[in-house]
Design an enzyme around this catalytic site. Sequence first.
Site, short mmCIF file in Angstrom:
data_model
loop_
_atom_site.label_atom_id
_atom_site.label_comp_id
_atom_site.label_asym_id
_atom_site.label_seq_id
_atom_site.Cartn_x
_atom_site.Cartn_y
_atom_site.Cartn_z
N ASP A 162 -7.02 -1.81 -4.84
CA ASP A 162 -7.89 -1.39 -2.71
C ASP A 162 -9.61 -0.15 -3.79
O ASP A 162 -10.13 -0.67 -3.88
CB ASP A 162 -7.51 -0.86 -1.84
CG ASP A 162 -6.38 -2.00 -1.41
OD1 ASP A 162 -6.46 -2.93 -1.48
OD2 ASP A 162 -5.67 -1.36 -0.74
N ASP A 186 1.17 -1.05 -0.14
CA ASP A 186 -0.11 0.07 -0.27
C ASP A 186 0.60 1.34 -0.21
O ASP A 186 2.05 0.86 0.72
CB ASP A 186 -1.55 -0.04 1.68
CG ASP A 186 -2.67 -0.90 1.11
OD1 ASP A 186 -2.21 -1.73 0.56
OD2 ASP A 186 -2.16 -1.41 2.42
#
Length: 161
Positions: free
Chosen positions: A141, A127
């Site tokens: 995501d 991330d």
Amino acid sequence: MLNSSTPSARAASRRSSGGATALAFGVAGLVVLVDQGSKWLARRAAPDLPVDLGRGFGLRLVWHRGVSFGRLTDDGELVLAVVCVLVIVLAVGVFVAPARYRLGLGVLLGGATGNLVDRLRLGAVVDFVDVPWWPTFNLADAAIVGGVALVVLAVLREART
């Protein structure tokens, strides 16, 4: 208007359905490519991160072994198995769902596959997008959320007709 029981109506429906399936898988592949490319760039830039982009926005490299919001971080094998099953179910769903849902399912499939690739290759999900009101996330995501939104919109649109 064609009667749906006529051979020509069924053939037209199959052609339309096949195009929606190809589009969904094409979009899924594109999502995976863009997601993996962005994560490669983030990992490559890691020595220079975090980067403040202003107003609370930034780039920060974070590795997640669990699922959303840091849950199940110690259950890596379970998470991997569940994500594998989810990707298979989504891929089958692209084939069997009505055409109006397939674009959303394709976007969702691409996001889930992008994060699955991370889990298989790296043992964790990368991330790097940091915003002030949400946990750090990645493009996969965002695709998952966008895919769900497209499916919900298709359901709502169908309900109105």
